[in-house]
Scaffold this active site. Structure first.
Site, short mmCIF file in Angstrom:
data_model
loop_
_atom_site.label_atom_id
_atom_site.label_comp_id
_atom_site.label_asym_id
_atom_site.label_seq_id
_atom_site.Cartn_x
_atom_site.Cartn_y
_atom_site.Cartn_z
N ARG A 1 0.82 -1.21 0.00
CA ARG A 1 0.00 0.00 0.00
C ARG A 1 0.86 1.26 0.00
NH1 ARG A 1 -4.89 -2.56 2.30
NH2 ARG A 1 -6.59 -1.07 2.29
N ARG B 1 -18.45 -3.61 9.41
CA ARG B 1 -17.03 -3.27 9.58
C ARG B 1 -16.91 -1.89 10.19
NH1 ARG B 1 -12.93 -4.62 4.70
NH2 ARG B 1 -11.99 -2.70 5.45
N ARG C 1 -9.80 7.05 4.59
CA ARG C 1 -9.17 5.94 3.87
C ARG C 1 -8.94 6.30 2.40
NH1 ARG C 1 -13.26 1.53 5.01
NH2 ARG C 1 -11.96 0.10 3.82
P1 AMP Z 1 -8.54 -3.61 3.73
O1 AMP Z 1 -9.38 -4.73 4.25
O2 AMP Z 1 -7.50 -4.07 2.74
O3 AMP Z 1 -9.34 -2.44 3.21
O4 AMP Z 1 -7.69 -3.06 4.98
C1 AMP Z 1 -8.33 -2.49 6.11
C2 AMP Z 1 -7.35 -1.64 6.91
O5 AMP Z 1 -6.26 -2.46 7.36
C3 AMP Z 1 -6.70 -0.50 6.15
O6 AMP Z 1 -7.53 0.66 6.11
C4 AMP Z 1 -5.43 -0.29 6.96
O7 AMP Z 1 -5.72 0.41 8.17
C5 AMP Z 1 -5.05 -1.71 7.34
N1 AMP Z 1 -4.15 -2.31 6.32
C6 AMP Z 1 -4.42 -3.37 5.50
N2 AMP Z 1 -3.39 -3.65 4.69
C7 AMP Z 1 -2.42 -2.74 4.99
C8 AMP Z 1 -1.12 -2.47 4.48
N3 AMP Z 1 -0.58 -3.20 3.48
N4 AMP Z 1 -0.41 -1.46 5.04
C9 AMP Z 1 -0.92 -0.71 6.05
N5 AMP Z 1 -2.15 -0.88 6.55
C10 AMP Z 1 -2.91 -1.89 6.03
#
Ligand code: AMP
Length: 192
Positions: A90, A135, A146
């Site tokens: 990310r 969520r 986000r």
């Molecule tokens: P997601 O389910 O991929 O939308 O991830 C949910 C949250 O997890 C994100 O908004 C971040 O806070 C954290 N997160 C997930 N993957 C990463 C990553 N590669 N680097 C940093 N934070 C992450």
């Protein structure tokens, strides 16, 4: 080993399309978001730290996230056959670390699938998902943060992977099956 990165903004359909790709390509799925939510649900020490960031819509710091990913690769032998990275990298820092981790294992990122969806549609999808999934980060305030984080820290990866000749832009709207067909076509000629 065939490694794919599924890339896109929150709500772009990374999880949905990853599920299809696992079936099609027989790859190990690493969703960093799912992994962190699992820790939060089990109330582990990592889960408590992660929750501080996730609930605000911020990214987990790079050094911690890179360490978690390295551990996941080390402790799951099935990853040696190939991985779908969903939600990682990310940041540019994470992308460079991923290149290094895979190079150490004699491999690389083969292709990046970029699911492209405009901001209004992303907000609609995330608000809808919040009602269904419960969520904690799918509320308007966190969604706005986000998306800001995505545009400032994650979107630059599009150029990073384009320069590496790996980025495949996929229109992420329309029927799920049609989007998946576009992915399949885009990946047809990538080296494995
Ligand atoms: P997601 O389910 O991929 O939308 O991830 C949910 C949250 O997890 C994100 O908004 C971040 O806070 C954290 N997160 C997930 N993957 C990463 C990553 N590669 N680097 C940093 N934070 C992450």
């Amino acid at each position: 080993m065939y490694n794919l990165v599924v890339f896109g903004a929150p709500g772009s359909g990374k999880g949905t399309q990853s599920a299809r790709m696992i079936d099609e390509y027989g790859l190990y799925h690493i969703s960093t978001g799912d992994l962190l939510r699992d820790h939060i649900a089990r109330d582990t020490a990592l889960g408590r730290v992660a929750n501080e960031y996730i609930s605000k819509g911020h990214l987990i710091p790079d050094d911690l996230m890179i360490e978690i990913l390295g551990n996941t690769l080390d402790t799951n032998p099935d990853t040696a056959n190939g991985v779908i990275f969903d939600g990682f990298p990310r940041t540019i820092e994470q992308a460079k670390a991923l290149n290094e981790m895979l190079a150490k294992r004699g491999s690389k990122v083969h292709a990046v699938v970029g699911l492209e969806v405009d901001n209004d549609e992303l907000i609609d999808r995330l608000l809808k998902r919040g009602q269904e999934s419960g969520r904690s980060d799918d509320n308007m305030e966190t969604i706005t943060e986000r998306l800001n984080v995505y545009h400032s820290q994650t979107a630059p990866l599009r150029d990073f992977y384009t320069n590496e000749g790996k980025y495949h832009a996929i229109k992420g709207t329309g029927a799920i099956d049609d989007i998946f067909n576009s992915i399949r076509n885009a990946l047809k000629d990538t080296d494995k």
